[in-house]
Design a protein around this motif. Structure first.
Motif, mmCIF file in Angstrom:
data_model
loop_
_atom_site.group_PDB
_atom_site.id
_atom_site.type_symbol
_atom_site.label_atom_id
_atom_site.label_comp_id
_atom_site.label_asym_id
_atom_site.label_seq_id
_atom_site.Cartn_x
_atom_site.Cartn_y
_atom_site.Cartn_z
ATOM 1 N N GLN A 107 1.140 -1.144 -0.016
ATOM 2 C CA GLN A 107 0.109 -0.555 -0.343
ATOM 3 C C GLN A 107 0.809 0.823 0.117
ATOM 4 O O GLN A 107 0.460 2.237 -0.714
ATOM 5 N N LYS A 108 2.096 1.373 0.669
ATOM 6 C CA LYS A 108 2.728 2.473 0.846
ATOM 7 C C LYS A 108 3.677 2.558 -0.380
ATOM 8 O O LYS A 108 3.527 3.404 -1.017
ATOM 9 N N LEU A 109 3.824 1.683 -0.933
ATOM 10 C CA LEU A 109 4.440 1.399 -3.102
ATOM 11 C C LEU A 109 3.771 2.033 -3.532
ATOM 12 O O LEU A 109 4.030 3.047 -3.662
ATOM 13 N N HIS A 110 2.233 1.735 -3.261
ATOM 14 C CA HIS A 110 1.230 2.238 -4.090
ATOM 15 C C HIS A 110 1.146 3.706 -4.533
ATOM 16 O O HIS A 110 0.719 4.588 -5.313
ATOM 17 N N VAL A 111 1.080 4.753 -2.879
ATOM 18 C CA VAL A 111 0.938 5.729 -2.252
ATOM 19 C C VAL A 111 1.802 6.109 -2.876
ATOM 20 O O VAL A 111 2.202 7.222 -3.720
ATOM 21 N N TYR A 112 3.712 6.155 -3.245
ATOM 22 C CA TYR A 112 4.844 6.364 -2.824
ATOM 23 C C TYR A 112 4.561 6.997 -4.624
ATOM 24 O O TYR A 112 5.099 8.037 -5.090
ATOM 25 N N SER A 113 3.896 5.463 -5.363
ATOM 26 C CA SER A 113 4.300 5.513 -6.557
ATOM 27 C C SER A 113 2.971 6.860 -7.491
ATOM 28 O O SER A 113 3.387 7.301 -8.501
ATOM 29 N N LYS A 114 1.992 6.712 -6.732
ATOM 30 C CA LYS A 114 1.722 8.327 -7.022
ATOM 31 C C LYS A 114 2.518 9.567 -7.228
ATOM 32 O O LYS A 114 2.074 10.299 -7.925
ATOM 33 N N PHE A 115 2.800 9.597 -6.791
ATOM 34 C CA PHE A 115 3.870 10.201 -6.217
ATOM 35 C C PHE A 115 5.062 10.981 -7.227
ATOM 36 O O PHE A 115 5.825 11.817 -7.956
ATOM 37 N N THR A 116 5.824 9.333 -7.416
ATOM 38 C CA THR A 116 6.866 9.100 -8.342
ATOM 39 C C THR A 116 6.662 9.352 -9.606
ATOM 40 O O THR A 116 7.406 9.316 -10.043
ATOM 41 N N ASP A 117 5.509 8.463 -10.191
ATOM 42 C CA ASP A 117 4.560 8.629 -11.438
ATOM 43 C C ASP A 117 3.254 9.297 -11.557
ATOM 44 O O ASP A 117 2.067 8.009 -11.440
ATOM 45 N N PRO A 118 3.098 10.698 -11.318
ATOM 46 C CA PRO A 118 1.987 11.046 -10.828
ATOM 47 C C PRO A 118 1.130 11.114 -12.721
ATOM 48 O O PRO A 118 1.947 10.566 -13.337
ATOM 49 N N ILE A 119 -0.112 10.949 -12.497
ATOM 50 C CA ILE A 119 -0.996 10.685 -13.445
ATOM 51 C C ILE A 119 -0.677 11.942 -14.031
ATOM 52 O O ILE A 119 -0.316 13.385 -13.693
ATOM 53 N N GLU A 120 -1.295 11.178 -15.712
ATOM 54 C CA GLU A 120 -1.303 12.816 -16.306
ATOM 55 C C GLU A 120 -2.652 13.939 -16.353
ATOM 56 O O GLU A 120 -3.694 13.152 -16.706
ATOM 57 N N LEU A 121 -2.773 14.855 -15.560
ATOM 58 C CA LEU A 121 -3.822 15.742 -15.217
ATOM 59 C C LEU A 121 -4.449 16.398 -16.791
ATOM 60 O O LEU A 121 -3.928 17.287 -17.640
ATOM 61 N N THR A 122 -5.892 16.508 -17.250
ATOM 62 C CA THR A 122 -6.447 17.148 -18.490
ATOM 63 C C THR A 122 -6.695 18.496 -18.300
ATOM 64 O O THR A 122 -6.880 18.966 -16.520
#
Length: 180
Positions: A107-122
């Motif tokens: 879970q922590k890795l998943h949360v960190y991934s949202k910071f290291t590989d952020p989604i593209e915002l439209t």
């Protein structure tokens, strides 16, 4: 929007968006610090109120992980999620770790991934974000105004009662003087 990955790994769209916005702030922007503080406080506020919207303790703890990550980035810099990802990946390889602990680290890795590989915002994502936070800010301001109005209304009623009591006492005192 809430997504569940694996057995215990959750993703909360609001926090994913905030992470993408925070990490997407360009360092050469003269308002970069202000933008980062704004997104940081949005995450903190969302975490504080998430208990009201998400009674599931797993969701509240996931929101707390996002908030803690924001806090650590503010303290230690934008590299924090990347260094923690490397550290946790090494720890997960340990066979002596319980399945529950591996899920927690996942879970922590998943949360960190949202910071290291952020989604593209439209553009629509930015527009929805502004509308959401603008409406929440408006509701908060209206709540404060209503609370102040109620307090002022109570004071006015209390002041009227006090004035009437004072007038009654003065009238009584005047009547007592006339009788003498």
């Amino acid at each position: 929007t809430l997504s569940k990955f694996g057995q215990y790994v959750f993703s909360i769209q609001t926090f994913d968006d905030l992470a993408a916005r925070y990490m997407g702030v360009k360092d050469d922007d003269k308002y970069a610090d202000l933008q980062r503080k704004f997104y940081y406080y949005c995450a903190i506020i969302t975490t504080k109120f998430s208990g009201l919207r998400m009674p599931d303790p797993d969701m509240s703890s996931v929101g707390a992980m996002y908030a803690k990550t924001f806090h650590k980035i503010v303290e230690q810099g934008k590299e924090y999620p990347e260094t923690q990802t490397i550290r946790l990946e090494k720890l997960i390889e340990d066979d002596n770790m319980s399945a529950f602990k591996k899920e927690e680290m996942g879970q922590k890795l998943h949360v960190y991934s949202k910071f290291t590989d952020p989604i593209e915002l439209t553009y629509d994502d930015h527009k929805a974000f502004i509308m959401l936070w603008g409406s929440q800010l408006l509701l908060f301001v209206l709540f404060i105004i209503m609370a102040l109005d109620l307090l002022a209304g109570r004071r006015s009623e209390e002041e009227k009662k006090d004035e009437q009591e004072t007038e009654n006492e003065e009238t009584k005192n005047d009547d007592d003087k006339k009788e003498e």
